[in-house]
Design an enzyme around this catalytic site. Structure first.
Site, PDB file in Angstrom:
ATOM      1  N   HIS A  20      21.718 -15.766 -12.135  1.00  0.00           N
ATOM      2  CA  HIS A  20      23.049 -15.284 -12.098  1.00  0.00           C
ATOM      3  C   HIS A  20      23.134 -13.974 -12.978  1.00  0.00           C
ATOM      4  O   HIS A  20      23.565 -13.042 -12.644  1.00  0.00           O
ATOM      5  CB  HIS A  20      23.912 -16.295 -12.729  1.00  0.00           C
ATOM      6  CG  HIS A  20      23.837 -17.595 -11.825  1.00  0.00           C
ATOM      7  ND1 HIS A  20      24.247 -17.600 -10.493  1.00  0.00           N
ATOM      8  CD2 HIS A  20      23.762 -18.778 -12.100  1.00  0.00           C
ATOM      9  CE1 HIS A  20      24.305 -18.851  -9.748  1.00  0.00           C
ATOM     10  NE2 HIS A  20      23.952 -19.768 -10.863  1.00  0.00           N
ATOM     11  N   HIS A  39      17.521 -20.836 -14.002  1.00  0.00           N
ATOM     12  CA  HIS A  39      18.644 -20.778 -13.222  1.00  0.00           C
ATOM     13  C   HIS A  39      19.615 -19.643 -13.287  1.00  0.00           C
ATOM     14  O   HIS A  39      20.350 -18.828 -12.700  1.00  0.00           O
ATOM     15  CB  HIS A  39      19.111 -22.081 -12.906  1.00  0.00           C
ATOM     16  CG  HIS A  39      20.305 -22.300 -12.189  1.00  0.00           C
ATOM     17  ND1 HIS A  39      20.091 -22.874 -10.635  1.00  0.00           N
ATOM     18  CD2 HIS A  39      21.586 -21.891 -12.158  1.00  0.00           C
ATOM     19  CE1 HIS A  39      21.189 -22.867 -10.314  1.00  0.00           C
ATOM     20  NE2 HIS A  39      22.249 -22.190 -11.018  1.00  0.00           N
ATOM     21  N   GLU A  40      20.110 -20.005 -14.829  1.00  0.00           N
ATOM     22  CA  GLU A  40      21.075 -19.096 -15.454  1.00  0.00           C
ATOM     23  C   GLU A  40      20.840 -17.492 -15.565  1.00  0.00           C
ATOM     24  O   GLU A  40      21.565 -16.714 -15.251  1.00  0.00           O
ATOM     25  CB  GLU A  40      21.599 -19.741 -16.630  1.00  0.00           C
ATOM     26  CG  GLU A  40      22.163 -21.038 -16.650  1.00  0.00           C
ATOM     27  CD  GLU A  40      23.782 -21.024 -15.683  1.00  0.00           C
ATOM     28  OE1 GLU A  40      24.259 -20.085 -15.879  1.00  0.00           O
ATOM     29  OE2 GLU A  40      24.014 -21.929 -14.997  1.00  0.00           O
ATOM     30  N   ASP A  58      28.063 -23.334  -7.904  1.00  0.00           N
ATOM     31  CA  ASP A  58      27.911 -21.936  -7.294  1.00  0.00           C
ATOM     32  C   ASP A  58      28.233 -21.974  -5.861  1.00  0.00           C
ATOM     33  O   ASP A  58      28.857 -20.795  -5.606  1.00  0.00           O
ATOM     34  CB  ASP A  58      26.381 -21.603  -7.542  1.00  0.00           C
ATOM     35  CG  ASP A  58      25.816 -21.526  -8.746  1.00  0.00           C
ATOM     36  OD1 ASP A  58      26.550 -20.996  -9.602  1.00  0.00           O
ATOM     37  OD2 ASP A  58      24.546 -21.823  -8.975  1.00  0.00           O
TER      38      ASP A  58
END
Length: 363
Positions: free
Chosen positions: A72, A68-69, A170
């Site tokens: 980004h 997930h990170e 987010d």
């Protein structure tokens, strides 16, 4: 004391484990082990096997958080943003970025990348679970099915949770990007933060009657919204100044050739706990009261400042924007920073100097 351990590098980004992550892993494993299906393994196998499956699921879950990170970070790197590291923490992961893109379309893409990755992982795992169940009809693979279902479901929830319109999730950044297309970046941040605070307040009220955990999340959201609003406002306003315009040019330093006992008396007289170490106009290091405390009293006459000073100096250039100095102070958790030009100390900048500049800008 080091609180994070580097475990590797992915797409050029250091990945670290925070000590809180190591503490929470057994807790997550315990929750999975004591929760009945379909969100846990309780009663599906022997106690030892249940805990093994729960620990594996926990590790895979945080691997999904890492992905997930990375979603980004991958998009942010494409926009030229420097990623210092990704750290896995107690409540998930965080990407340490030098600066969030201020172009609304860029921030929107970067903010949505993380939830998008979580949705892709979640849907893929749940679909694979269905296909595997039909293919392995008649075979016993309950643990595998449960693990895929748990990971898939949590990733969907993780994606949805991060889309909540409040910082530091987010969704707060998506909301700011939407506002920023219609107004200034500072005002957009203020509006998005205000919406997040209102959201946190309502969540806290809801938690009072239904789930106490929501109160903790609401507090986390409220603080995150407040910090984002404050940090953005300070950073944007300070960009109007250069460091040289607000620094203090007169700096009291100490010689590297005096002994530690003399330094101790000097600190007592001047009532400051840290000084640059100067040889003429040349900056050699920095020495603090902590350095003195590490030296036994009977050795302080024999030790020189040059023996105990720190040579790794945190500094800024006089031509840097004042906002850069603010970031350096925040990143290193210090109250002042040295201003160095071509190896020479030309001034010092404190948080007080920055706040004074902020007050003048707001008048």
């Amino acid at each position: 004391m080091r609180t994070s351990l580097k475990i590797g590098t992915i797409i050029g980004i250091p990945v670290k484990l925070h000590i809180t992550f190591l503490l929470i892993m057994p807790v997550f494993a315990f929750v999975f082990a004591t929760t009945v299906p379909p969100l846990g393994f309780a009663g599906t196998a022997s106690p030892a096997m249940v805990y093994v499956l729960s620990l594996i699921t926990t590790i895979l879950l945080f691997t999904c958080v890492l992905l997930h990170e990375l979603g980004h970070s991958y998009i942010a790197k494409g926009f030229g943003v420097e990623i210092k590291d990704i750290t896995l923490l107690l409540f998930g992961g965080v990407s340490s970025m030098e600066e969030i893109p201020r172009v609304p379309s860029q921030e929107l893409k970067m903010a949505f990348a993380g939830p998008f990755v979580s949705f892709v992982i979640g849907v893929a795992l749940l679909l694979f679970n269905v296909l595997l169940a039909s293919y392995m009809a008649g075979y016993s693979a309950t643990s595998v099915f449960l693990m895929l279902n748990i990971l898939g479901s949590i990733n969907i929830v993780l994606g949805l949770f991060n889309l909540l319109p409040a910082f530091p999730m987010d969704g707060g950044r998506l909301l700011r990007a939407w506002y920023a297309k219609r107004m200034s970046y500072v005002k957009a941040t203020h509006y998005a933060a205000s919406f997040g605070k209102m959201f946190a307040f309502l969540m806290g009220i809801f938690g009072l009657f239904f789930n106490p955990w929501l109160i903790l999340i609401a507090f986390f959201v409220y603080i995150g919204a407040s910090e984002e609003d404050r940090a953005t406002t300070v950073t944007v306003l300070l960009e109007r100044y250069k460091v040289r315009e607000i620094m203090s040019p007169e700096v009291v330093g100490v010689s590297p050739d005096i002994n530690v006992e003399e330094l101790s008396k000097f600190m007592f007289e001047k009532k400051h706990l840290g000084y640059p170490v100067l040889k003429g106009n040349s900056l050699k290091g920095i020495v603090t009261f902590t350095d003195i405390r590490n030296i036994p009293p009977h050795e302080r006459y024999a030790k020189l400042v040059s023996d105990i000073m720190t040579r790794d100096i945190i500094s800024v250039n006089p031509q840097d924007p004042a906002s850069e100095a603010f970031k350096v102070m925040t990143r290193n958790n210090i109250g002042r920073v040295l201003v160095v030009d071509n190896g020479e100390l030309v001034g010092i900048l404190s948080r007080s100097d920055l706040m004074r500049a902020m007050m003048l800008l707001n008048e």
